[in-house]
Write an enzyme that holds these catalytic residues in place. Structure first.
Site, short mmCIF file in Angstrom:
data_model
loop_
_atom_site.label_atom_id
_atom_site.label_comp_id
_atom_site.label_asym_id
_atom_site.label_seq_id
_atom_site.Cartn_x
_atom_site.Cartn_y
_atom_site.Cartn_z
N LYS A 130 0.87 -1.18 0.00
CA LYS A 130 0.00 0.00 0.00
C LYS A 130 0.90 1.23 0.00
CE LYS A 130 -4.44 0.99 0.16
NZ LYS A 130 -5.62 0.23 -0.29
N ASP A 170 -7.08 4.37 -4.52
CA ASP A 170 -7.72 4.19 -3.20
C ASP A 170 -8.35 5.55 -2.88
OD1 ASP A 170 -7.90 2.19 -0.81
OD2 ASP A 170 -7.31 4.05 0.14
P1 NDP Z 1 -13.07 7.69 -2.46
O1 NDP Z 1 -12.00 8.67 -2.27
O2 NDP Z 1 -13.68 7.53 -3.80
O3 NDP Z 1 -14.27 7.98 -1.42
C1 NDP Z 1 -14.05 7.98 -0.05
C2 NDP Z 1 -15.35 8.37 0.64
O4 NDP Z 1 -15.18 8.20 2.04
C3 NDP Z 1 -15.75 9.81 0.42
O5 NDP Z 1 -17.15 9.92 0.46
C4 NDP Z 1 -15.10 10.50 1.62
O6 NDP Z 1 -15.71 11.73 1.99
C5 NDP Z 1 -15.31 9.48 2.71
N1 NDP Z 1 -14.26 9.60 3.73
C6 NDP Z 1 -12.92 9.53 3.54
N2 NDP Z 1 -12.27 9.72 4.71
C7 NDP Z 1 -13.24 9.93 5.62
C8 NDP Z 1 -13.21 10.19 7.02
N3 NDP Z 1 -12.05 10.26 7.69
N4 NDP Z 1 -14.41 10.33 7.66
C9 NDP Z 1 -15.59 10.25 6.98
N5 NDP Z 1 -15.67 10.01 5.65
C10 NDP Z 1 -14.51 9.86 5.00
O7 NDP Z 1 -12.49 6.29 -1.93
P2 NDP Z 1 -12.97 4.82 -2.25
O8 NDP Z 1 -14.44 4.80 -2.38
O9 NDP Z 1 -12.13 4.30 -3.34
O10 NDP Z 1 -12.51 4.04 -0.92
C11 NDP Z 1 -13.37 3.92 0.23
C12 NDP Z 1 -12.88 2.80 1.12
O11 NDP Z 1 -12.84 1.56 0.36
C13 NDP Z 1 -11.46 2.95 1.68
O12 NDP Z 1 -11.41 2.35 2.95
C14 NDP Z 1 -10.61 2.14 0.71
O13 NDP Z 1 -9.39 1.70 1.29
C15 NDP Z 1 -11.55 0.98 0.44
N6 NDP Z 1 -11.27 0.23 -0.77
C16 NDP Z 1 -11.29 0.85 -1.99
C17 NDP Z 1 -11.06 0.11 -3.14
C18 NDP Z 1 -11.22 0.71 -4.50
O14 NDP Z 1 -11.20 -0.06 -5.47
N7 NDP Z 1 -11.37 2.02 -4.65
C19 NDP Z 1 -10.67 -1.32 -3.07
C20 NDP Z 1 -10.79 -1.90 -1.74
C21 NDP Z 1 -11.04 -1.13 -0.64
P3 NDP Z 1 -14.99 13.15 1.64
O15 NDP Z 1 -15.24 13.35 0.18
O16 NDP Z 1 -15.67 14.12 2.52
O17 NDP Z 1 -13.53 12.96 1.98
#
Ligand code: NDP
Length: 455
Positions: A130, A170
């Site tokens: 990562k 991510d």
């Molecule tokens: P994005 O950046 O597309 O979206 C993240 C979302 O989570 C946004 O709505 C963001 O809100 C919110 N968020 C982030 N940090 C916080 C926080 N500290 N508190 C509250 N809300 C928060 O990321 P992904 O959708 O790609 O990833 C989401 C999760 O899924 C992560 O844990 C990632 O590791 C996991 N994941 C992702 C994969 C992928 O293919 N993308 C694969 C496997 C796991 P805001 O816009 O306000 O920051």
């Protein structure tokens, strides 16, 4: 012949805490895995002799570097970048890159550690890694993001390669950032190779990759429900996040006949008792992907919906929960609220969104609980398929990839049942999916490490 190393679980965890002082997320992730693995290896001397668990909890290497970039007003910023290469026993390192102000070494170590088991569970040849930076892409212009990504890749490119380490996106790293980083890698090395996944489809990206994590989490949920003779049809869900994973999970949950009640971002969550239908979901996608909007705007647009500032959605009554935002967003109190309101299944789209205490609440209540390393493995699985397509210089069709994704999620579910149930995948029985995922993921990596001898 090595000497046996029979320290107790408590002694082992004390050692992890001492060696990784202050790295709370990493310690939490190790603790969750070690509890199950210790039980599994209790009578397996070879793993103790080779000190496999001790070795797996020490990353192969951590690269830390300075990332300098200039903003649109010509002010110079200095950021920190990392790549944690945890373990490449079963394949080249593989795992996403995260750009978020909360990124630090502990967070990336926990993610790389989890990734090692998740990648093993997919059955594909991928090790665990990562990377990321404390850079915040929010509020930055495209040019600023481009300059940052180019600077980040200028250093990272020395440490990755299609047979070495293949990063992906991510949090904060979507197709725009992948494009800038891939372009810079190609420019520096003068090689077009599948060094990143999640690429645009014009330049080697796989169909189904954007949808794979969110859809995969819902398919995992379907498998858990089917195991208890249930389905998504007519069920409701609370979902957190409104990024790539959350929006695709919402889309698939709705398509399969369910009703999505909530979505969130770091400002709070929206609750729509009428359900977030297709049209509303398209509106959110446009808001998030094209207008950099905030989820609160939904409540102004759609009557009947409410925005709850600085709150998480776990108190809303629903049949299923899909935490899809970030780590430790679902604490004990939220878990109790979900269980108290009759939730029957939780499938994690995010990585480690539930705290250890929250997981305990789910286990005590014997609800179906699919941990991220199993439930969200669809994303990295399709990334693995993107690597295969790049190596073959070919692009597979959507339908084929979709069938492969559903098959992979079903296989992962069955591995969890095999090691977390009574071993016979009987319908209806209670399955400890955390234990199942930990043991199945660990065994393959551990056996490969045994084959290599001491290193
Ligand atoms: P994005 O950046 O597309 O979206 C993240 C979302 O989570 C946004 O709505 C963001 O809100 C919110 N968020 C982030 N940090 C916080 C926080 N500290 N508190 C509250 N809300 C928060 O990321 P992904 O959708 O790609 O990833 C989401 C999760 O899924 C992560 O844990 C990632 O590791 C996991 N994941 C992702 C994969 C992928 O293919 N993308 C694969 C496997 C796991 P805001 O816009 O306000 O920051």
């Amino acid at each position: 012949m090595a000497v046996s190393d029979h320290v107790s679980l408590e002694e082992f965890l004390d050692g992890v805490k001492k060696r990784n002082e202050g790295q709370t997320e990493f310690i939490q992730a190790v603790q969750e895995v070690a509890q199950d693995v210790y039980e599994f290896i209790a009578d397996k001397e070879e793993y103790h002799e080779a000190r496999i668990l001790r070795r797996i909890t020490e990353p192969d290497r951590i690269v830390s570097f300075r990332v300098c970039w200039e903003d649109d007003d010509h002010k110079v910023h200095v950021q920190r970048g990392w790549r944690v290469q945890n373990n490449n026993a079963i394949g080249p390192y593989k795992g996403g890159i995260r750009f978020h102000p909360t990124v630090n070494e502990s967070v990336l170590k926990f993610l790389a550690f989890e990734q090692t088991f998740k990648n093993s569970l997919t059955g594909l040849p991928m090790g665990g890694a990562k990377g990321g930076s404390n850079f915040d892409p929010r509020g930055k212009s495209d040019s600023e993001v481009m300059r940052f990504c180019q600077s980040f890749m200028t250093e990272l490119c020395r440490h990755i390669g299609p047979d070495i380490d293949v990063p992906a996106g991510d949090i904060g790293v979507g197709s725009r950032e992948i494009g800038y980083m891939f372009g810079q890698y190609k420019r520096i090395t003068n090689r077009w190779e599948g060094v990143l996944t999640g690429k645009g489809q014009e330049y080697g990206g796989s169909k189904m990759r954007p949808e794979a994590t969110g859809y995969g989490a819902v398919y995992f949920l379907c498998n858990m429900l089917r195991h208890r003779d249930e389905s998504i049809e007519g069920k409701s869900a609370v979902i957190s996040g409104s990024g790539n994973v959350a929006l695709h999970a919402a889309e698939k949950f709705r398509e399969l006949g369910g009703k999505v009640l909530t979505l969130s971002d770091s400002d709070g969550f929206i609750h729509d008792p009428d359900g977030i239908d297709e049209e509303k979901l398209e509106w959110i996608k446009d808001l998030k992907l094209n207008r950099s909007g905030r989820i609160s705007e939904y409540a102004d647009e759609f009557s009947g919906a409410e925005f709850h500032e600085d709150k998480r959605p776990w108190h809303v009554e629903a049949d299923c929960a899909l935490p899809c935002a970030t780590q430790n967003e679902l604490e004990e109190e939220g878990a109790k609220a979900l269980v108290g309101n009759g939730v029957i299944a939780v499938a994690e789209g995010a990585n480690m969104p539930s705290t250890l205490k929250a997981v305990k609440v789910f286990h005590n209540a014997e609800i179906m609980y699919g941990p991220g390393k199993a439930a969200n493995a669809g994303g990295v699985a399709v990334s693995g398929l993107e690597m295969s397509q790049n190596s073959e210089r070919i692009s597979w069709e959507h339908e084929k990839l979709h069938d492969m994704l559903t098959g992979l999620m079903s296989d992962i579910h069955d591995k969890c049942v095999e090691h977390g149930g009574d071993g016979e995948a009987k319908n209806g029985e209670y399955v400890d999916y955390v234990k199942g995922a930990n043991i199945a993921g660990f065994k393959k990596v551990a056996d490969a490490m045994l084959a290599f001898g001491v290193m």
